[in-house]
Design a protein around this motif. Structure first.
Motif, PDB file in Angstrom:
ATOM      1  N   GLY A  91       0.826  -1.211   0.000  1.00  0.00           N
ATOM      2  CA  GLY A  91       0.000   0.000   0.000  1.00  0.00           C
ATOM      3  C   GLY A  91       0.854   1.253   0.000  1.00  0.00           C
ATOM      4  O   GLY A  91       2.047   1.236  -0.313  1.00  0.00           O
ATOM      5  N   HIS A  92       0.233   2.418   0.329  1.00  0.00           N
ATOM      6  CA  HIS A  92       0.917   3.709   0.340  1.00  0.00           C
ATOM      7  C   HIS A  92       1.254   4.098   1.765  1.00  0.00           C
ATOM      8  O   HIS A  92       0.370   4.176   2.621  1.00  0.00           O
ATOM      9  N   ILE A  93       2.523   4.275   2.022  1.00  0.00           N
ATOM     10  CA  ILE A  93       2.967   4.800   3.310  1.00  0.00           C
ATOM     11  C   ILE A  93       3.440   6.230   3.065  1.00  0.00           C
ATOM     12  O   ILE A  93       4.467   6.457   2.418  1.00  0.00           O
ATOM     13  N   THR A  94       2.653   7.152   3.547  1.00  0.00           N
ATOM     14  CA  THR A  94       2.911   8.565   3.282  1.00  0.00           C
ATOM     15  C   THR A  94       4.007   9.072   4.198  1.00  0.00           C
ATOM     16  O   THR A  94       4.066   8.713   5.386  1.00  0.00           O
ATOM     17  N   GLN A  95       4.854   9.911   3.632  1.00  0.00           N
ATOM     18  CA  GLN A  95       5.923  10.533   4.411  1.00  0.00           C
ATOM     19  C   GLN A  95       5.325  11.324   5.561  1.00  0.00           C
ATOM     20  O   GLN A  95       4.406  12.125   5.382  1.00  0.00           O
ATOM     21  N   GLY A  96       5.862  11.021   6.761  1.00  0.00           N
ATOM     22  CA  GLY A  96       5.347  11.660   7.962  1.00  0.00           C
ATOM     23  C   GLY A  96       4.311  10.803   8.668  1.00  0.00           C
ATOM     24  O   GLY A  96       3.914  11.128   9.792  1.00  0.00           O
ATOM     25  N   GLN A  97       3.869   9.694   7.997  1.00  0.00           N
ATOM     26  CA  GLN A  97       2.883   8.797   8.623  1.00  0.00           C
ATOM     27  C   GLN A  97       3.457   7.389   8.823  1.00  0.00           C
ATOM     28  O   GLN A  97       2.744   6.394   8.844  1.00  0.00           O
ATOM     29  N   GLU A  98       4.791   7.292   8.981  1.00  0.00           N
ATOM     30  CA  GLU A  98       5.448   6.002   9.211  1.00  0.00           C
ATOM     31  C   GLU A  98       4.981   5.355  10.507  1.00  0.00           C
ATOM     32  O   GLU A  98       4.858   4.118  10.611  1.00  0.00           O
ATOM     33  N   THR A  99       4.704   6.168  11.503  1.00  0.00           N
ATOM     34  CA  THR A  99       4.264   5.622  12.803  1.00  0.00           C
ATOM     35  C   THR A  99       2.940   4.871  12.658  1.00  0.00           C
ATOM     36  O   THR A  99       2.723   3.837  13.309  1.00  0.00           O
ATOM     37  N   ILE A 100       2.079   5.372  11.800  1.00  0.00           N
ATOM     38  CA  ILE A 100       0.789   4.697  11.584  1.00  0.00           C
ATOM     39  C   ILE A 100       1.014   3.325  10.955  1.00  0.00           C
ATOM     40  O   ILE A 100       0.378   2.321  11.338  1.00  0.00           O
ATOM     41  N   ALA A 101       1.950   3.240   9.998  1.00  0.00           N
ATOM     42  CA  ALA A 101       2.258   1.941   9.365  1.00  0.00           C
ATOM     43  C   ALA A 101       2.855   0.974  10.369  1.00  0.00           C
ATOM     44  O   ALA A 101       2.520  -0.240  10.386  1.00  0.00           O
ATOM     45  N   ILE A 102       3.732   1.492  11.223  1.00  0.00           N
ATOM     46  CA  ILE A 102       4.349   0.625  12.240  1.00  0.00           C
ATOM     47  C   ILE A 102       3.292   0.101  13.201  1.00  0.00           C
ATOM     48  O   ILE A 102       3.288  -1.102  13.568  1.00  0.00           O
ATOM     49  N   SER A 103       2.388   0.953  13.611  1.00  0.00           N
ATOM     50  CA  SER A 103       1.321   0.507  14.529  1.00  0.00           C
ATOM     51  C   SER A 103       0.448  -0.554  13.870  1.00  0.00           C
ATOM     52  O   SER A 103       0.008  -1.529  14.520  1.00  0.00           O
TER      53      SER A 103
END
Length: 746
Positions: free
Chosen positions: A182-194
């Motif tokens: 999917g799309h991991i937006t710059q600045g939203q890496e924490t959301i992907a990790i969670s």
């Protein structure tokens, strides 16, 4: 020695030319124009100079201050632009190969963590509950370079079983691969990790999840949707540019007395406008003012030179023009200082100039004066719409003034003209205000003050016009009407001391007035000039034939030179009397020019007959020593004077004979080069001939001869019959002195 004389000659020549220039009328007129322009500029500069205030942030405004020109609120505008830029969402772009790079990074981290676990297994007493020394933990931490592990996280890693470790990384690999699809937006890496932590949390112990999986994911997860810095910067710049500046229009209040407290943006605007006490002087407005004043007055003077060149003939006229301009500019400055710009009496200018100088200079001065006054009154604190309103009001009301007073110059018409100008001003301000949607109460106040300004102008004109008229000795219609009164001391003396000359002057006045009206010259000036043209004969009235009533001709016993000197001397004597009684310069000019340099033909012919070889007659000694006529009125009086005197000697007064004779007399003046300096044209000369013939026909018209009354009727009956209309009155015999043509008067 000769070289020194040669060197000093050029310097002496230059100095003599300089002295001659300084004494010339050109220098005097140029000085008047330059000084007048400078004074008007100084008044305008004082009017646009702003009041400076000592203010600081947080003060309660002690004054209401309006913008003297359009000014940008830079601080508020910048705040709005920053907010608009921050509101723009960043622009992202997909970065290829990030998934493979993350999985490769995950394998590399797993390899380092395997090395740490192998190191732990080599330690003595290794087991799931073993405690490690600080040195052991330090060595284990140094083995990891791709992630960051703290001591408690290292302990969890080294004590974990092999199966748990392998299952953790298997789950991580699958979850990371799926997430990176999917799309991991710059600045939203924490959301992907969670999200990944939640996926593997069902099959992983809490200690491995928090102490191993979390630092590994933090080290390897990278966004595949990165910010496009160039596109985002451009979007934010476009958003900043789209924000309109916060502008305070000219005349809009920046501070209102007693309202709120002074803010930084308000103080900055006042600083930009140069309204603070610590500001430096801005010279650009003064340069602009100089340009407006100079160009307006230059255009006026050029137009005057083309349309009314007589302004430059006499310096008093030039001085008067600039005096009126300076006076009106000073009054405008005063009314601006008391914050009543619409009440400024600018129409005083066309009132005074049309009454003192004429309609053409009044119109030209009104246009230039209106531009200068509108600029002066509309600069600093008023809007461009108000400047346009003032300019339009001044032009329209000035045109109304010139239209009314240009035709009727009586002082009683000044108040009427002021009333009409007041109505025009009121309607102009009201009309423009309604179009511009000005507040009704403000509009009504401005319109009323505009009307009041016109009435103030009329009152000032009534007070000032007689003073200027007397000071500059001008031939205004009012002054000419006063001079035409038979009760004037000079005319009274002429009537009593030289009745023949007075009678001649009255008839000449009728001729001159008719001729002036025929060619469009100043008829009133021509009439009054005719009244006074021969006042020099008061010095020696009996030397002139028309005054020798009941006496012999004094010239019969005098030599020709004496007679000529007495006759031609009446011009010089008349000019002296005119200056003594302060007659206007135009009338003095008529007195000095009405004979030009004509020849006293009677005594010249007599001198030729009496001359001998030893006594040569010089023609110049028998000519008037005057100036040739330079104005239409002077030329008219010269021609009419000749016509009135010569027609009396005609044996026949038939209309066609009179016209022919007048034409011959006019042709004689033209042939004698007496009209070369006058502005008369050939058509003008024809019109003058016709006008003179018409007037003379009325003067010398024929009368019906009445029959004598019956002889048997008594004298009483004849008188009663004549009074009652029964008998016609007896025709009175003509007297030689009154009606019989005589020889041409000398």
């Amino acid at each position: 020695m000769s070289d020194q004389n040669t060197a000093t000659q050029p310097s002496t020549s230059v100095l003599s030319k300089l002295r001659a220039f300084l004494k010339s009328s050109l220098f005097a007129k140029s000085t008047i124009i330059l000084v007048g322009t400078l004074i008007i500029f100084l008044i305008c500069a004082a009017a646009i100079t702003p009041v400076r205030y000592q203010l600081s942030i947080g003060m309660v405004p002690p004054h209401t201050i309006a913008a003297s020109r359009d000014v940008v609120d830079e601080i508020t505008t910048e705040q709005n632009r920053v907010q608009a830029a921050l509101a723009i969402t960043p622009t992202y772009r997909y970065q290829e190969g990030i998934t493979d790079q993350v999985l490769h990074q995950l394998e590399a981290v797993k390899a380092e963590l395997d090395g740490v676990r192998q190191y732990a297994m080599t330690l003595p007493d290794y087991g799931p509950t073993r405690h490690y020394s600080a040195q052991e933990l330090q060595e284990a931490g140094d083995m990891i370079t791709l992630a960051t592990f703290r001591d408690f996280q290292l302990i969890t890693l080294m004590n974990a079983s092999q199966n748990s470790f392998e299952e953790l990384f298997a789950s991580l690999t699958q979850a990371v691969r799926n997430t990176m699809q999917g799309h991991i937006t710059q600045g939203q890496e924490t959301i992907a990790i969670s999200s990944i932590m939640q996926i593997i949390g069902y099959r992983t112990s809490v200690s491995l999840l928090q102490n191993v999986a979390l630092p590994v994911l933090q080290a390897i997860i990278m966004p595949n949707m990165v910010i496009d810095e160039e596109a985002t910067a451009q979007a934010r710049q476009d958003a900043r540019d789209a924000v309109e500046p916060v502008v305070y229009k000219q005349g809009q209040n920046i501070l209102v007395r007693g309202t709120g407290r002074i803010k930084a943006n308000e103080l900055e605007m006042l600083n930009t406008l140069g309204l603070l006490s610590n500001n430096r002087v801005d010279y650009l407005p003064y340069l602009g003012t100089l340009g407006v004043v100079f160009l307006s007055l230059l255009a006026m003077m050029v137009a005057m030179r083309l349309l009314w060149p007589r302004l430059f003939n006499r310096m008093p006229s030039l001085i008067l023009l600039y005096m009126v301009l300076i006076l009106v500019c000073a009054l405008c400055y005063f009314f601006k200082a008391i914050q009543l710009p619409y009440a400024a009496p600018l129409v005083l200018m066309p009132m005074l100039i049309v009454l003192l100088m004429g309609a053409i200079p009044a119109l030209l001065a009104t246009v230039s004066g209106a531009i200068i006054a509108a600029f002066m009154l509309g600069t600093g604190g008023t809007s461009p719409q108000e400047m346009y309103t003032l300019l339009t009001m001044f032009l329209l009301s000035g045109a109304a003034i010139i239209t009314i007073l240009g035709r009727r110059t009586l002082r009683s018409m000044i108040f009427v003209a002021g009333l009409v100008a007041a109505i025009v001003s009121f309607l102009t301000v009201t009309g423009i205000g309604l179009v511009a949607t000005v507040d009704r109460s403000v509009l009504l106040e401005r319109a009323l003050w505009a009307g009041a300004g016109s009435m103030i102008s009329a009152l000032l004109c009534l007070a000032i016009q007689p003073l200027l008229e007397t000071l500059f000795n001008l031939p205004t219609p009012n002054r000419l009407y006063d001079l035409s009164s038979p009760n004037h001391p000079l005319l009274r003396r002429l009537m009593l001391e030289a009745p023949g000359t007075y009678h001649h002057s009255v008839i000449l006045a009728n001729l001159a007035e008719a001729a002036a009206e025929a060619i469009g010259a100043d008829a009133l000036l021509a009439r009054v000039g005719a009244y006074y043209h021969d006042i020099g004969k008061l010095k020696q009235p009996l030397w002139f034939r028309e005054n020798q009533i009941g006496t012999s001709n004094i010239h019969d016993g005098a030599d020709t030179k004496t007679s000529v000197s007495m006759i031609t001397g009446h011009v010089t004597a008349g000019l002296a009397l005119a200056k003594q009684y302060r007659l206007p310069y135009a009338i003095q000019q008529i007195i000095s020019e009405h004979h030009g340099s004509t020849l006293v033909s009677y005594f010249y012919s007599k001198a030729l007959k009496e001359s001998s070889s030893d006594n040569v007659v010089v023609e110049a000694d028998y000519r008037y020593p005057g100036q040739k006529p330079r104005t239409a009125e002077s030329a008219i009086i010269m021609l009419c004077d000749t016509v009135e005197a010569a027609v009396r000697s005609m044996p026949s007064l038939a209309p066609h004979e009179v016209r022919r004779f007048i034409g011959d007399l006019i042709k004689g003046k033209v042939d004698d080069d007496q009209l070369s300096d006058s502005p008369l044209t050939l058509r003008d000369l024809d019109l003058i001939r016709e006008a003179c013939a018409t007037v003379l026909h009325g003067v010398f018209h024929e009368r019906v001869e009445y029959p004598a009354p019956p002889q048997h009727t008594s004298l009483r009956g004849q008188l009663m019959g004549a009074l009652s209309g029964t008998y016609p009155a007896a025709r009175r015999p003509r007297k030689q002195d009154d009606d019989t043509p005589t020889k041409q008067s000398t």
